[in-house]
Design an enzyme around this catalytic site. Sequence first.
Site, PDB file in Angstrom:
ATOM      1  N   ALA A 171      -5.084   7.366  -3.796  1.00  0.00           N
ATOM      2  CA  ALA A 171      -3.700   7.019  -4.124  1.00  0.00           C
ATOM      3  C   ALA A 171      -3.709   5.562  -4.589  1.00  0.00           C
ATOM      4  O   ALA A 171      -3.732   4.635  -3.780  1.00  0.00           O
ATOM      5  CB  ALA A 171      -2.805   7.205  -2.909  1.00  0.00           C
ATOM      6  N   THR A 217       0.860  -1.195   0.000  1.00  0.00           N
ATOM      7  CA  THR A 217       0.000   0.000   0.000  1.00  0.00           C
ATOM      8  C   THR A 217       0.891   1.239   0.000  1.00  0.00           C
ATOM      9  O   THR A 217       2.067   1.182  -0.360  1.00  0.00           O
ATOM     10  CB  THR A 217      -0.964  -0.026   1.201  1.00  0.00           C
ATOM     11  OG1 THR A 217      -1.936   1.017   1.049  1.00  0.00           O
ATOM     12  CG2 THR A 217      -0.235   0.155   2.521  1.00  0.00           C
ATOM     13  N   ASN A 218       0.338   2.380   0.380  1.00  0.00           N
ATOM     14  CA  ASN A 218       1.083   3.639   0.409  1.00  0.00           C
ATOM     15  C   ASN A 218       0.673   4.435   1.642  1.00  0.00           C
ATOM     16  O   ASN A 218      -0.115   3.970   2.465  1.00  0.00           O
ATOM     17  CB  ASN A 218       0.851   4.444  -0.875  1.00  0.00           C
ATOM     18  CG  ASN A 218      -0.629   4.649  -1.145  1.00  0.00           C
ATOM     19  OD1 ASN A 218      -1.325   5.328  -0.398  1.00  0.00           O
ATOM     20  ND2 ASN A 218      -1.132   4.036  -2.214  1.00  0.00           N
ATOM     21  N   ASP A 219       1.192   5.647   1.759  1.00  0.00           N
ATOM     22  CA  ASP A 219       0.988   6.445   2.971  1.00  0.00           C
ATOM     23  C   ASP A 219      -0.287   7.293   2.969  1.00  0.00           C
ATOM     24  O   ASP A 219      -0.489   8.102   3.873  1.00  0.00           O
ATOM     25  CB  ASP A 219       2.186   7.384   3.178  1.00  0.00           C
ATOM     26  CG  ASP A 219       3.423   6.646   3.663  1.00  0.00           C
ATOM     27  OD1 ASP A 219       3.262   5.639   4.355  1.00  0.00           O
ATOM     28  OD2 ASP A 219       4.538   7.085   3.338  1.00  0.00           O
ATOM     29  N   SER A 220      -1.148   7.123   1.984  1.00  0.00           N
ATOM     30  CA  SER A 220      -2.345   7.967   1.913  1.00  0.00           C
ATOM     31  C   SER A 220      -3.264   7.744   3.117  1.00  0.00           C
ATOM     32  O   SER A 220      -3.585   6.607   3.472  1.00  0.00           O
ATOM     33  CB  SER A 220      -3.123   7.678   0.632  1.00  0.00           C
ATOM     34  OG  SER A 220      -4.335   8.400   0.618  1.00  0.00           O
TER      35      SER A 220
END
Length: 403
Positions: free
Chosen positions: A275, A208-211
Amino acid sequence: MSKDQHVALYVTGSIAAYKALALTRLLIKSGASVRVVMTKAAEAFVTPLSFQVLSKKPVLTDIFAGEDAKSVDHIELADWTDLAVVAPASADIIAKLANGLADDMASLSLMATTAPKLIVPAMNQHMLDNPATKRNLATLQQDGVHVMAPDEGFLAEGYSGRGRMPEPESIMTSIKQLLQPTTPLTGKKVLVTAGGTRERIDPVRFITNDSSGKMGYAIARELQQRGAQVTLISAPTKLDVPAGVKLVQVLSTEDLAEAVTSAFPSADILVMAAAVADFKPLVSADQKIKKTADNDELVLKLTKTTDILKTVAKLKQPQQITVGFAAETQHLIDNATKKLTNKQLDLLVANDVSKPGVGFNGDTNQVTILQADHAPIKTALANKATIAKQVVDQISQRIQKEG
């Protein structure tokens, strides 16, 4: 706001009652005629005289005051009202309104009021998150009452959390929209995506990502407050759904692509603030991948995910508006301009997430808004609610331009 519109301001027991004085002043400056009702608890924080001086009208506090022998005070006020604003709205008054209780001047008058109502909750986060308060707010929304989301910030108890009463200027924006409900966005069907998608490696791990989803949620809230019918398609977040917004929950990029492409044909506007993962594991294991003495390394093969905006571009009709987001770490304008063109977007919101205070997982942002027929618009660093207003302003102007 039209001159002499009648606003009844209800002030209830909260330390935020002092902000209602500034709100009264703003209402008067805008040309509204204001009458104030205070609960007994509110009088412990601010005196009725303060509101009387600002509004130039008597403040109602007592059911049996009998200000006018020829009328019933709470009915007369209800009939006079064009908009009722409860700010700050305590958990107590919210519970009374949701359950039909009327035992003081405020609750009696509000029950008799048929004009639109705006509730501005202000309380400690624990009270706001109490299941009873959540039920009561949901009931009010089902009854057609407008509820303004509280802010996050430093609370009276000495720590940060949700529950702060929004600043009077923000409340004024909502008031103006309710008193002048027709905006370019009124009735528009809008899809907003938010959050960071998850791509499974195995049943317990994912990419995943930091969103945090905060930017997309702020945009959804702003669109809804301007009269749009908003569907929020959200990857997992820890955020509360904005009042009046329909939520569709998704996990992966493929889930998001399916939700967007199925809903887009009937939408007027798409705002792709999520994101989205560009890659996913080629194979997702059915069981947890175990660490053993023989596997010092784990090699993941990744494959591209569906390009949602590219897919949407093939479906787009001339009257539809599409808005994309680009989080970059270098060559911001060049990369964003390419995306604007290649994805056939009407607007693109670009930010340099390598800069402090910008982008993922924070409360602030700074963006550059690109349109093919406009010079870039660069915003100042501001909280995401402010950035959302600026983005929605550009969408609204686009609607007006295209008729």
